[in-house]
Scaffold this motif. Structure first.
Motif, PDB file in Angstrom:
ATOM      1  N   LEU A  25       7.159  48.913  27.382  1.00  0.00           N
ATOM      2  CA  LEU A  25       7.776  47.915  28.226  1.00  0.00           C
ATOM      3  C   LEU A  25       7.959  48.509  29.610  1.00  0.00           C
ATOM      4  CD1 LEU A  25      10.532  46.564  25.829  1.00  0.00           C
ATOM      5  CD2 LEU A  25       8.318  45.537  26.347  1.00  0.00           C
ATOM      6  N   PRO A  26       7.986  47.686  30.650  1.00  0.00           N
ATOM      7  CA  PRO A  26       8.208  48.220  31.996  1.00  0.00           C
ATOM      8  C   PRO A  26       9.523  48.957  32.090  1.00  0.00           C
ATOM      9  CG  PRO A  26       7.474  45.931  32.051  1.00  0.00           C
ATOM     10  CD  PRO A  26       7.792  46.270  30.616  1.00  0.00           C
ATOM     11  N   LYS A  27       9.599  49.789  33.129  1.00  0.00           N
ATOM     12  CA  LYS A  27      10.807  50.582  33.314  1.00  0.00           C
ATOM     13  C   LYS A  27      12.030  49.704  33.507  1.00  0.00           C
ATOM     14  CE  LYS A  27      12.645  54.281  36.257  1.00  0.00           C
ATOM     15  NZ  LYS A  27      12.422  55.070  37.470  1.00  0.00           N
ATOM     16  N   MET A 244      -0.329  45.834  34.100  1.00  0.00           N
ATOM     17  CA  MET A 244      -0.495  47.199  34.600  1.00  0.00           C
ATOM     18  C   MET A 244      -0.375  48.131  33.395  1.00  0.00           C
ATOM     19  SD  MET A 244       1.664  49.396  37.435  1.00  0.00           S
ATOM     20  CE  MET A 244       1.369  48.192  38.724  1.00  0.00           C
ATOM     21  N   HIS A 245      -1.481  48.719  32.994  1.00  0.00           N
ATOM     22  CA  HIS A 245      -1.529  49.492  31.765  1.00  0.00           C
ATOM     23  C   HIS A 245      -1.258  50.977  32.016  1.00  0.00           C
ATOM     24  CE1 HIS A 245      -3.253  46.212  29.318  1.00  0.00           C
ATOM     25  NE2 HIS A 245      -3.896  45.878  30.427  1.00  0.00           N
ATOM     26  N   LEU A 246      -0.697  51.600  31.009  1.00  0.00           N
ATOM     27  CA  LEU A 246      -0.525  53.048  30.996  1.00  0.00           C
ATOM     28  C   LEU A 246      -1.444  53.588  29.905  1.00  0.00           C
ATOM     29  CD1 LEU A 246       0.968  55.569  32.025  1.00  0.00           C
ATOM     30  CD2 LEU A 246       2.702  55.152  30.276  1.00  0.00           C
ATOM     31  N   TRP A 247      -2.613  54.071  30.300  1.00  0.00           N
ATOM     32  CA  TRP A 247      -3.620  54.533  29.342  1.00  0.00           C
ATOM     33  C   TRP A 247      -3.439  56.017  29.047  1.00  0.00           C
ATOM     34  CZ3 TRP A 247      -5.833  50.340  27.592  1.00  0.00           C
ATOM     35  CH2 TRP A 247      -6.083  49.263  28.440  1.00  0.00           C
ATOM     36  N   GLU A 248      -3.885  56.421  27.850  1.00  0.00           N
ATOM     37  CA  GLU A 248      -3.718  57.841  27.517  1.00  0.00           C
ATOM     38  C   GLU A 248      -4.868  58.393  26.676  1.00  0.00           C
ATOM     39  OE1 GLU A 248      -0.235  60.949  26.020  1.00  0.00           O
ATOM     40  OE2 GLU A 248       0.051  58.798  25.741  1.00  0.00           O
ATOM     41  N   ALA A 302       4.781  55.488  37.923  1.00  0.00           N
ATOM     42  CA  ALA A 302       6.096  56.111  37.773  1.00  0.00           C
ATOM     43  C   ALA A 302       7.205  55.091  37.969  1.00  0.00           C
ATOM     44  CB  ALA A 302       6.241  57.268  38.766  1.00  0.00           C
ATOM     45  N   ILE A 303       7.023  54.178  38.932  1.00  0.00           N
ATOM     46  CA  ILE A 303       8.013  53.131  39.165  1.00  0.00           C
ATOM     47  C   ILE A 303       8.071  52.177  37.980  1.00  0.00           C
ATOM     48  CG2 ILE A 303       8.564  51.128  40.609  1.00  0.00           C
ATOM     49  CD1 ILE A 303       7.389  52.668  42.982  1.00  0.00           C
ATOM     50  N   ARG A 304       6.905  51.831  37.446  1.00  0.00           N
ATOM     51  CA  ARG A 304       6.841  50.841  36.375  1.00  0.00           C
ATOM     52  C   ARG A 304       7.298  51.415  35.036  1.00  0.00           C
ATOM     53  NH1 ARG A 304       4.032  45.943  35.160  1.00  0.00           N
ATOM     54  NH2 ARG A 304       4.083  45.636  37.421  1.00  0.00           N
ATOM     55  N   TYR A 305       6.887  52.658  34.701  1.00  0.00           N
ATOM     56  CA  TYR A 305       7.113  53.168  33.347  1.00  0.00           C
ATOM     57  C   TYR A 305       8.086  54.348  33.260  1.00  0.00           C
ATOM     58  CZ  TYR A 305       3.330  50.200  31.746  1.00  0.00           C
ATOM     59  OH  TYR A 305       2.544  49.122  31.442  1.00  0.00           O
ATOM     60  N   GLY A 306       8.442  54.937  34.380  1.00  0.00           N
ATOM     61  CA  GLY A 306       9.465  55.970  34.369  1.00  0.00           C
ATOM     62  C   GLY A 306       9.151  57.176  33.491  1.00  0.00           C
ATOM     63  N   GLU A 307      10.037  57.462  32.524  1.00  0.00           N
ATOM     64  CA  GLU A 307       9.899  58.653  31.682  1.00  0.00           C
ATOM     65  C   GLU A 307       8.638  58.611  30.825  1.00  0.00           C
ATOM     66  OE1 GLU A 307      13.409  59.148  29.392  1.00  0.00           O
ATOM     67  OE2 GLU A 307      14.702  59.549  31.127  1.00  0.00           O
ATOM     68  N   ALA A 308       8.184  57.428  30.461  1.00  0.00           N
ATOM     69  CA  ALA A 308       6.951  57.329  29.679  1.00  0.00           C
ATOM     70  C   ALA A 308       5.766  57.850  30.492  1.00  0.00           C
ATOM     71  CB  ALA A 308       6.709  55.884  29.258  1.00  0.00           C
ATOM     72  N   PHE A 309       5.716  57.492  31.776  1.00  0.00           N
ATOM     73  CA  PHE A 309       4.639  58.026  32.625  1.00  0.00           C
ATOM     74  C   PHE A 309       4.784  59.527  32.805  1.00  0.00           C
ATOM     75  CE2 PHE A 309       3.324  59.379  36.906  1.00  0.00           C
ATOM     76  CZ  PHE A 309       1.955  59.245  36.740  1.00  0.00           C
ATOM     77  N   ALA A 311       5.792  61.591  30.666  1.00  0.00           N
ATOM     78  CA  ALA A 311       5.252  62.206  29.456  1.00  0.00           C
ATOM     79  C   ALA A 311       3.721  62.249  29.499  1.00  0.00           C
ATOM     80  CB  ALA A 311       5.726  61.441  28.219  1.00  0.00           C
ATOM     81  N   VAL A 312       3.115  61.138  29.918  1.00  0.00           N
ATOM     82  CA  VAL A 312       1.658  61.105  30.029  1.00  0.00           C
ATOM     83  C   VAL A 312       1.184  62.082  31.102  1.00  0.00           C
ATOM     84  CG1 VAL A 312      -0.316  59.661  30.656  1.00  0.00           C
ATOM     85  CG2 VAL A 312       1.476  58.738  29.192  1.00  0.00           C
ATOM     86  N   LYS A 313       1.865  62.122  32.223  1.00  0.00           N
ATOM     87  CA  LYS A 313       1.485  63.011  33.311  1.00  0.00           C
ATOM     88  C   LYS A 313       1.561  64.481  32.898  1.00  0.00           C
ATOM     89  CE  LYS A 313       2.555  64.001  38.166  1.00  0.00           C
ATOM     90  NZ  LYS A 313       3.447  63.662  39.309  1.00  0.00           N
ATOM     91  N   SER A 314       2.541  64.793  32.033  1.00  0.00           N
ATOM     92  CA  SER A 314       2.728  66.188  31.634  1.00  0.00           C
ATOM     93  C   SER A 314       1.581  66.703  30.769  1.00  0.00           C
ATOM     94  CB  SER A 314       4.049  66.345  30.872  1.00  0.00           C
ATOM     95  OG  SER A 314       3.986  65.684  29.605  1.00  0.00           O
ATOM     96  N   ARG A 315       0.832  65.804  30.107  1.00  0.00           N
ATOM     97  CA  ARG A 315      -0.255  66.262  29.252  1.00  0.00           C
ATOM     98  C   ARG A 315      -1.622  65.749  29.701  1.00  0.00           C
ATOM     99  NH1 ARG A 315       3.210  63.392  24.776  1.00  0.00           N
ATOM    100  NH2 ARG A 315       2.495  61.230  24.808  1.00  0.00           N
ATOM    101  N   THR A 316      -1.700  65.320  30.967  1.00  0.00           N
ATOM    102  CA  THR A 316      -2.980  64.966  31.569  1.00  0.00           C
ATOM    103  C   THR A 316      -3.069  65.638  32.933  1.00  0.00           C
ATOM    104  OG1 THR A 316      -2.021  62.932  32.499  1.00  0.00           O
ATOM    105  CG2 THR A 316      -3.168  62.748  30.375  1.00  0.00           C
ATOM    106  N   SER A 317      -4.212  65.493  33.592  1.00  0.00           N
ATOM    107  CA  SER A 317      -4.397  66.150  34.887  1.00  0.00           C
ATOM    108  C   SER A 317      -5.276  65.297  35.780  1.00  0.00           C
ATOM    109  CB  SER A 317      -5.030  67.530  34.709  1.00  0.00           C
ATOM    110  OG  SER A 317      -6.312  67.421  34.101  1.00  0.00           O
ATOM    111  N   THR A 318      -5.110  65.465  37.079  1.00  0.00           N
ATOM    112  CA  THR A 318      -5.994  64.808  38.037  1.00  0.00           C
ATOM    113  C   THR A 318      -7.342  65.513  38.078  1.00  0.00           C
ATOM    114  OG1 THR A 318      -4.122  64.057  39.390  1.00  0.00           O
ATOM    115  CG2 THR A 318      -6.285  64.152  40.444  1.00  0.00           C
ATOM    116  N   VAL A 319      -7.317  66.834  38.135  1.00  0.00           N
ATOM    117  CA  VAL A 319      -8.549  67.624  38.119  1.00  0.00           C
ATOM    118  C   VAL A 319      -9.142  67.580  36.710  1.00  0.00           C
ATOM    119  CG1 VAL A 319      -9.546  69.919  38.456  1.00  0.00           C
ATOM    120  CG2 VAL A 319      -7.669  69.136  39.933  1.00  0.00           C
ATOM    121  N   PRO A 320     -10.401  67.216  36.569  1.00  0.00           N
ATOM    122  CA  PRO A 320     -10.997  67.106  35.227  1.00  0.00           C
ATOM    123  C   PRO A 320     -10.870  68.388  34.415  1.00  0.00           C
ATOM    124  CG  PRO A 320     -12.448  66.141  36.873  1.00  0.00           C
ATOM    125  CD  PRO A 320     -11.341  66.828  37.634  1.00  0.00           C
TER     126      PRO A 320
END
Length: 370
Positions: A25-27, A244-248, A302-309, A311-320
């Motif tokens: 759900l949205p933030k 607006m999806h949060l993909w993982e 980050a605005i839409r999903y807050g802590e959920a984003f 969590a996703v950001k912590s285990r993904t990266s911009t650099v491949p």
């Protein structure tokens, strides 16, 4: 430049890897947590819709915990969505009929209003190109200006999405977004095709051993980095309500910003092949736009999903592959199954078609005289 085979689900019903992941759900809504699911509010305080969401989310969360392949590198269930999913049984024929009608109407309007330079058409595209070309005699400057105009409009409307949807609704805003961005994108593409060999030749590698194969392979792979939202064609056409999806999963495990990575690959390959100042200007503008888009996309999620984003950001990266190398992301043993899906097969077919259709695209662009 970007931008049907029916398969059965390759994932066993005994081990659904990602379908069980909870939809966020949205933030702005009440956050979902295991504590919240174990102790929901009293039934009298929860609406009928809320009870359905809680039950469905609780079931999905429990299923995700039991499925090892749907776990993150830390062993916790994924909080994002599974990307590139296409379930045949969930499709409605009427939705795809609407999609076909909408696509036809959009292409007709684009032709009459933007592309048609005859007395029966408006020819706004020609007027737009002429106005920008009048600012400079340099094709490099014009190419860069066209890219910047598209980037400002495209990213600007994306940034205003939350506010705009509250005013006119999700579907209407998607129509506004696509109706504004599409003509500008077409103009930029056509100008690039018509002027790609103008300017100063900086190097000449066409004909060198292995260069064509390298460029072809790089371009081919770049299209597999399409952002997973692109696969949701019914949402793109506003047949389904845009989200607006949060993909993982899928390509997101390799890089959190696959569209940016794919665009960089495409630009580097074309710049290497053509090797002149116009292509260099186009690549600089497109890469700059997508680098900004990566930052802006993270900000909006980050605005839409807050802590959920987070969590996703912590285990993904911009650099491949950076998160994988650092141990923050662990690929499932059956990771290849995340790509054995109809959207990726469609991308393969469309990419091959685009390569062999280059002469048709060039002829169409030359006919516009932009």
């Amino acid at each position: 430049m970007s931008s049907s085979i029916v398969l059965s689900n390759p994932i066993s019903h005994k081990s659904p890897p990602f379908r069980s992941a909870p939809r966020l759900l949205p933030k702005t809504s009440r956050p979902i947590s295991s504590r919240f699911l174990l102790a929901p509010p009293a039934p009298s305080k929860v609406s009928r819709l809320s009870r359905k969401v809680l039950v469905r989310t609780s079931i999905r969360d429990n299923d995700a915990k039991e499925t090892s392949s749907s776990s993150s590198s830390s062993g916790s269930p994924l909080v994002g969505e599974d990307s590139a999913v296409f379930e045949l049984e969930a499709q409605k024929i009427v939705s795809w009929v609407y999609f076909s009608v909408i696509l036809g109407v959009v292409l007709f309007i684009l032709k009459v209003a933007w592309l048609d330079e005859s007395p029966s058409g408006l020819g706004l595209g020609k007027a737009f190109i002429d106005s920008v070309s009048g600012l400079s005699d340099s094709p490099e400057v014009v190419m860069l200006l066209l890219t910047i105009i598209f980037a400002v409009v495209h990213s600007g409307l994306a940034s205003l999405r939350d506010a705009g949807e509250k005013v006119i609704g999700e579907r209407a805003y998607r129509v506004l977004f696509a109706g504004t961005s599409l003509p500008l994108a077409v103009s930029t593409v056509v100008y690039f095709i018509n002027h790609r060999y103008d300017g100063v030749q900086l190097w000449q590698l066409q004909g060198a051993p292995g260069v064509h194969q390298l460029v072809w392979l790089t371009n081919f792979v770049s299209f597999f980095f399409l952002y997973p939202s692109t696969f949701n064609l019914l949402e793109v056409a506003a047949v389904d309500k845009p989200k607006m999806h949060l993909w993982e999963t899928g390509i997101m495990r390799i890089t959190r910003h696959p569209q940016m990575v794919g665009q960089v690959m495409w630009c580097l390959a074309h710049t290497l092949w053509i090797g002149n100042s116009v292509t260099l200007a186009a690549s600089a503008g497109l890469i700059g736009h997508h680098l900004f888009g990566a930052w802006n996309g993270d900000r909006r999620l980050a605005i839409r999903y807050g802590e959920a984003f987070d969590a996703v950001k912590s285990r993904t990266s911009t650099v491949p592959f950076a998160a994988i190398i650092e141990g923050r992301q662990k690929l499932p043993k059956d990771y290849y199954k995340e790509f054995l899906r109809l959207p990726y097969l469609s991308i393969t077919a469309l990419t091959l078609f685009a390569y062999f259709a280059h002469p048709l695209m060039q002829a169409g662009s030359f006919g516009l005289h932009w």
